[in-house]
Scaffold this motif. Structure first.
Motif, PDB file in Angstrom:
ATOM      1  N   GLN A   1       0.639   5.717  -1.522  1.00 38.93           N
ATOM      2  CA  GLN A   1      -0.129   6.780  -2.159  1.00 38.93           C
ATOM      3  C   GLN A   1       0.855   7.847  -2.617  1.00 38.93           C
ATOM      4  O   GLN A   1       1.991   7.893  -2.156  1.00 38.93           O
TER       5      GLN A   1
ATOM      6  N   GLU B   1       0.836  -1.203   0.000  1.00 42.51           N
ATOM      7  CA  GLU B   1       0.000   0.000   0.000  1.00 42.51           C
ATOM      8  C   GLU B   1       0.868   1.249   0.000  1.00 42.51           C
ATOM      9  O   GLU B   1       1.849   1.336   0.742  1.00 42.51           O
TER      10      GLU B   1
ATOM     11  N   HIS C   1      -3.387   2.722  -2.319  1.00 40.65           N
ATOM     12  CA  HIS C   1      -3.645   1.582  -3.190  1.00 40.65           C
ATOM     13  C   HIS C   1      -2.513   0.572  -3.082  1.00 40.65           C
ATOM     14  O   HIS C   1      -1.391   0.919  -2.726  1.00 40.65           O
TER      15      HIS C   1
ATOM     16  N   ILE D   1      -7.959  -0.305  -3.802  1.00 35.16           N
ATOM     17  CA  ILE D   1      -7.889   1.130  -4.050  1.00 35.16           C
ATOM     18  C   ILE D   1      -8.877   1.807  -3.120  1.00 35.16           C
ATOM     19  O   ILE D   1     -10.089   1.553  -3.196  1.00 35.16           O
TER      20      ILE D   1
ATOM     21  N   ILE E   1      -6.951   6.222 -10.648  1.00 34.27           N
ATOM     22  CA  ILE E   1      -6.706   6.323  -9.208  1.00 34.27           C
ATOM     23  C   ILE E   1      -6.397   7.792  -8.921  1.00 34.27           C
ATOM     24  O   ILE E   1      -5.358   8.307  -9.349  1.00 34.27           O
TER      25      ILE E   1
END
Length: 104
Positions: free
Chosen positions: A43, A41, A82, A61, A76
């Motif tokens: 971002q 994960e 995500h 997501i 996204i």
């Protein structure tokens, strides 16, 4: 004109190899992802568009998990967490705006 065969690829994570093409305002990435590979994960400030060319990639997501298959694509938004797990060997294309500086 650029030929992808002439772009030096590199392994970004175990089982995740890519070739990057950088423009002035965006980056385009061409991925080879081995079955079982995990993209933790994360971002970033970039808007990302992902398109699966081959295989099955399970992506989470914004907390929603979906299996993406050949021809599936997803936008996204910036700063949305995500992650992904390759259920099979995969080929995918990602685009990022602005330029994904971490991949230069």
């Amino acid at each position: 004109m650029v030929n992808l065969k002439n772009i030096q690829g590199r392994e970004f994570l175990p089982g995740l190899s890519g070739k990057m093409l950088h423009g002035e305002k965006s980056t385009l990435g061409f991925w080879e992802i081995k079955k079982g590979s995990i993209i933790p994960e994360h971002q970033h400030e970039n808007e990302q568009i992902t398109c699966i060319l081959e295989g099955e990639l399970q992506m989470t997501i914004g907390g929603i998990t979906t299996v993406f298959r050949e021809g599936n694509a997803q936008v996204i938004p910036p700063n949305i967490p995500h992650s992904a797990v390759a259920l099979t060997d995969c080929r995918a294309i990602d685009s990022w705006t602005p330029v994904r500086e971490a991949y230069r």
